[in-house]
Design a protein around this motif. Structure first.
Motif, PDB file in Angstrom:
ATOM      1  N   GLY A 226       0.796  -1.232   0.000  1.00 15.11           N
ATOM      2  CA  GLY A 226       0.000   0.000   0.000  1.00 15.11           C
ATOM      3  C   GLY A 226       0.822   1.274   0.000  1.00 15.11           C
ATOM      4  N   ILE A 227       2.133   1.133  -0.248  1.00 17.15           N
ATOM      5  CA  ILE A 227       3.008   2.311  -0.263  1.00 17.15           C
ATOM      6  C   ILE A 227       3.600   2.469  -1.666  1.00 17.15           C
ATOM      7  CG2 ILE A 227       5.091   3.360   0.719  1.00 17.15           C
ATOM      8  CD1 ILE A 227       4.589   1.542   3.207  1.00 17.15           C
ATOM      9  N   TYR A 228       3.395   3.636  -2.274  1.00 13.00           N
ATOM     10  CA  TYR A 228       3.854   3.820  -3.643  1.00 13.00           C
ATOM     11  C   TYR A 228       5.272   4.400  -3.649  1.00 13.00           C
ATOM     12  CZ  TYR A 228       3.338   4.354  -8.674  1.00 13.00           C
ATOM     13  OH  TYR A 228       3.480   4.219 -10.034  1.00 13.00           O
ATOM     14  N   GLY A 229       6.269   3.497  -3.575  1.00 17.03           N
ATOM     15  CA  GLY A 229       7.675   3.886  -3.566  1.00 17.03           C
ATOM     16  C   GLY A 229       8.303   3.727  -4.936  1.00 17.03           C
ATOM     17  N   PRO A 230       9.636   3.889  -5.022  1.00 18.00           N
ATOM     18  CA  PRO A 230      10.346   3.819  -6.308  1.00 18.00           C
ATOM     19  C   PRO A 230      10.146   2.482  -7.037  1.00 18.00           C
ATOM     20  CG  PRO A 230      11.801   4.603  -4.569  1.00 18.00           C
ATOM     21  CD  PRO A 230      10.540   4.203  -3.902  1.00 18.00           C
ATOM     22  N   LYS A 231      10.069   1.385  -6.264  1.00 18.06           N
ATOM     23  CA  LYS A 231       9.879   0.073  -6.877  1.00 18.06           C
ATOM     24  C   LYS A 231       8.500   0.002  -7.559  1.00 18.06           C
ATOM     25  CE  LYS A 231      10.338  -4.410  -7.524  1.00 18.06           C
ATOM     26  NZ  LYS A 231      11.199  -5.000  -8.534  1.00 18.06           N
ATOM     27  N   SER A 232       7.478   0.506  -6.898  1.00 13.71           N
ATOM     28  CA  SER A 232       6.145   0.535  -7.494  1.00 13.71           C
ATOM     29  C   SER A 232       6.143   1.390  -8.752  1.00 13.71           C
ATOM     30  CB  SER A 232       5.113   1.092  -6.504  1.00 13.71           C
ATOM     31  OG  SER A 232       4.851   0.177  -5.473  1.00 13.71           O
ATOM     32  N   LYS A 233       6.837   2.507  -8.680  1.00 14.01           N
ATOM     33  CA  LYS A 233       6.901   3.387  -9.848  1.00 14.01           C
ATOM     34  C   LYS A 233       7.552   2.661 -11.025  1.00 14.01           C
ATOM     35  CE  LYS A 233       8.677   7.603 -11.792  1.00 14.01           C
ATOM     36  NZ  LYS A 233       9.531   8.785 -11.718  1.00 14.01           N
ATOM     37  N   ALA A 234       8.646   1.950 -10.733  1.00 12.04           N
ATOM     38  CA  ALA A 234       9.352   1.223 -11.803  1.00 12.04           C
ATOM     39  C   ALA A 234       8.450   0.145 -12.405  1.00 12.04           C
ATOM     40  CB  ALA A 234      10.637   0.612 -11.244  1.00 12.04           C
ATOM     41  N   VAL A 235       7.720  -0.569 -11.547  1.00  6.56           N
ATOM     42  CA  VAL A 235       6.803  -1.600 -12.050  1.00  6.56           C
ATOM     43  C   VAL A 235       5.717  -0.952 -12.908  1.00  6.56           C
ATOM     44  CG1 VAL A 235       5.020  -3.256 -11.349  1.00  6.56           C
ATOM     45  CG2 VAL A 235       7.243  -3.269 -10.204  1.00  6.56           C
ATOM     46  N   CYS A 236       5.223   0.182 -12.444  1.00  7.41           N
ATOM     47  CA  CYS A 236       4.175   0.888 -13.187  1.00  7.41           C
ATOM     48  C   CYS A 236       4.662   1.273 -14.587  1.00  7.41           C
ATOM     49  CB  CYS A 236       3.740   2.132 -12.414  1.00  7.41           C
ATOM     50  SG  CYS A 236       2.513   3.116 -13.276  1.00  7.41           S
ATOM     51  N   ALA A 237       5.860   1.873 -14.648  1.00  4.94           N
ATOM     52  CA  ALA A 237       6.401   2.307 -15.944  1.00  4.94           C
ATOM     53  C   ALA A 237       6.613   1.109 -16.863  1.00  4.94           C
ATOM     54  CB  ALA A 237       7.712   3.060 -15.727  1.00  4.94           C
ATOM     55  N   SER A 238       7.103   0.027 -16.282  1.00  4.11           N
ATOM     56  CA  SER A 238       7.355  -1.173 -17.054  1.00  4.11           C
ATOM     57  C   SER A 238       6.036  -1.764 -17.581  1.00  4.11           C
ATOM     58  CB  SER A 238       8.132  -2.133 -16.146  1.00  4.11           C
ATOM     59  OG  SER A 238       8.105  -3.414 -16.632  1.00  4.11           O
ATOM     60  N   TYR A 239       5.021  -1.741 -16.735  1.00  2.00           N
ATOM     61  CA  TYR A 239       3.704  -2.230 -17.164  1.00  2.00           C
ATOM     62  C   TYR A 239       3.129  -1.341 -18.270  1.00  2.00           C
ATOM     63  CZ  TYR A 239      -1.194  -3.620 -17.134  1.00  2.00           C
ATOM     64  OH  TYR A 239      -2.430  -4.040 -17.529  1.00  2.00           O
ATOM     65  N   GLN A 240       3.227  -0.040 -18.085  1.00  2.18           N
ATOM     66  CA  GLN A 240       2.724   0.895 -19.103  1.00  2.18           C
ATOM     67  C   GLN A 240       3.407   0.643 -20.441  1.00  2.18           C
ATOM     68  OE1 GLN A 240       3.677   4.373 -16.721  1.00  2.18           O
ATOM     69  NE2 GLN A 240       1.507   4.940 -16.531  1.00  2.18           N
ATOM     70  N   ASP A 241       4.714   0.430 -20.372  1.00  7.44           N
ATOM     71  CA  ASP A 241       5.482   0.163 -21.583  1.00  7.44           C
ATOM     72  C   ASP A 241       4.962  -1.104 -22.266  1.00  7.44           C
ATOM     73  OD1 ASP A 241       7.631   0.977 -23.256  1.00  7.44           O
ATOM     74  OD2 ASP A 241       8.733  -0.801 -22.562  1.00  7.44           O
ATOM     75  N   LYS A 242       4.721  -2.110 -21.465  1.00  5.45           N
ATOM     76  CA  LYS A 242       4.270  -3.383 -22.005  1.00  5.45           C
ATOM     77  C   LYS A 242       2.906  -3.275 -22.702  1.00  5.45           C
ATOM     78  CE  LYS A 242       3.217  -8.123 -20.930  1.00  5.45           C
ATOM     79  NZ  LYS A 242       3.899  -9.329 -20.524  1.00  5.45           N
ATOM     80  N   VAL A 243       2.007  -2.464 -22.121  1.00  8.45           N
ATOM     81  CA  VAL A 243       0.659  -2.389 -22.691  1.00  8.45           C
ATOM     82  C   VAL A 243       0.534  -1.272 -23.726  1.00  8.45           C
ATOM     83  CG1 VAL A 243      -0.300  -3.322 -20.555  1.00  8.45           C
ATOM     84  CG2 VAL A 243      -0.314  -0.849 -20.903  1.00  8.45           C
ATOM     85  N   GLY A 244       1.651  -0.634 -24.035  1.00 10.68           N
ATOM     86  CA  GLY A 244       1.641   0.360 -25.104  1.00 10.68           C
ATOM     87  C   GLY A 244       1.239   1.757 -24.670  1.00 10.68           C
ATOM     88  N   ALA A 245       1.307   2.011 -23.355  1.00  8.14           N
ATOM     89  CA  ALA A 245       1.043   3.369 -22.862  1.00  8.14           C
ATOM     90  C   ALA A 245       2.382   4.071 -22.597  1.00  8.14           C
ATOM     91  CB  ALA A 245       0.212   3.317 -21.584  1.00  8.14           C
ATOM     92  N   LYS A 246       2.338   5.368 -22.432  1.00 13.20           N
ATOM     93  CA  LYS A 246       3.554   6.127 -22.141  1.00 13.20           C
ATOM     94  C   LYS A 246       4.069   5.736 -20.751  1.00 13.20           C
ATOM     95  CE  LYS A 246       5.097  10.856 -22.591  1.00 13.20           C
ATOM     96  NZ  LYS A 246       4.704  12.113 -21.999  1.00 13.20           N
ATOM     97  N   PRO A 247       5.334   5.313 -20.637  1.00 14.04           N
ATOM     98  CA  PRO A 247       5.836   4.823 -19.341  1.00 14.04           C
ATOM     99  C   PRO A 247       6.159   5.948 -18.356  1.00 14.04           C
ATOM    100  CG  PRO A 247       7.561   4.663 -20.995  1.00 14.04           C
ATOM    101  CD  PRO A 247       6.340   5.212 -21.704  1.00 14.04           C
TER     102      PRO A 247
END
Ligand SMILES: [Zn+2]
Ligand SMILES: [Zn+2]
Length: 267
Positions: A226-247
């Motif tokens: 439940g804490i949005y730290g650097p690791k969560s941010k990195a996962v988010c960007a990586s997921y966005q990249d994978k689904v074709g959204a801006k990371p």
């Protein structure tokens, strides 16, 4: 105080420098003076609060109040889910009290309208009380609690909020409920109404946890804390990249929905 920082609500930067105030006599309470959706206090409707605050900021900065303001006119804005949005913040002159009346009091808006949602609920009164205490502790505010109509010809802040302010803005008897409840519709949880991003301090909450849990289910290595730290941010960007959204690493409404709605292409 359950604070929503300017970064979290995606506030537009002020168009000029604030004037400083050090120790105003107290706080003046306001309402929107216009319609507020009757169902805004519903558990899944916090996004309406965010929209409303954006709308007010844009209106104030584009001269909707007759004069172009450098920012939203209020120091703080409180919503019926118990949250307080940072407007101009502490030690900055507000613009909402009327000419000549801004250096005397901070201006705090309760998201109550003249139609639709007109009666403050207990979460909103808790938030306003929190805001008053915060302005005293952090902003050097004196003990006065007044309404916009004190010393200025206006219906603001409406009869209910005004009567409450006159009684000294007491904290309601019912305890404040838990923040943002995530509700599901068609298997996709409704967007919690705030943009989740890497911030200082880290953003936390059930919404972050719900998102992390889904990413883990999707196969990512991520703590569901439940804490949005650097690791969560990195996962988010990586997921966005994978689904074709801006990371971007920022969970806006689109990314939130994509977290559940995206389907891997058929092999
Ligand atoms: Zn007002
Ligand atoms: Zn809200």
């Amino acid at each position: 105080m359950k604070k929503i920082s300017r970064a979290s609500w995606n506030a537009i930067a002020p168009s000029g420098p604030y004037s400083r105030i050090s120790s105003p006599r107290g706080v003046k309470i306001h309402y929107t003076g216009g319609p507020v959706p009757a169902d805004i206090a519903g558990p899944t409707k916090h996004r309406l609060c965010v929209q409303h605050v954006h709308h007010i900021q844009q209106m104030h900065m584009s001269g909707g109040r007759g004069e172009t303001y450098i920012d939203i006119g209020y120091n703080l804005i409180c919503c019926p889910h118990g949250y307080t949005f940072i407007g101009r913040g502490v030690h900055h002159l507000p613009a909402a009290n009327g000419p000549g009346l801004n250096s005397g009091h901070y201006a705090v808006l309760g998201l109550v309208g003249s139609s639709g949602f007109t009666k403050p609920n207990s979460a909103l009164l808790h938030a306003l009380r929190d805001a008053i205490e915060y302005l005293r502790e952090e902003g050097g505010a004196g003990n006065e609690i007044k309404g916009h109509r004190d010393g200025y010809s206006t219906s603001c802040p409406g009869d209910d909020l005004y009567a409450w302010a006159k009684r000294g803005a007491p904290r309601p008897d019912e305890p404040l409920e838990k923040p943002i409840k995530i509700t599901y519709e068609d298997g996709i949880p409704l967007w919690p109404g705030r943009v989740i991003r890497l911030a200082d301090p880290y953003m936390q909450g059930n919404d972050v946890k719900t998102w992390q849990y889904k990413l883990r289910k999707r196969g990512w290595t991520i703590d569901v804390d439940g804490i949005y730290g650097p690791k969560s941010k990195a996962v988010c960007a990586s997921y966005q990249d994978k689904v074709g959204a801006k990371p971007t690493g920022v969970i806006d409404e689109e990314t939130w929905d994509l977290t559940w709605s995206w389907k891997p292409p058929a092999a």
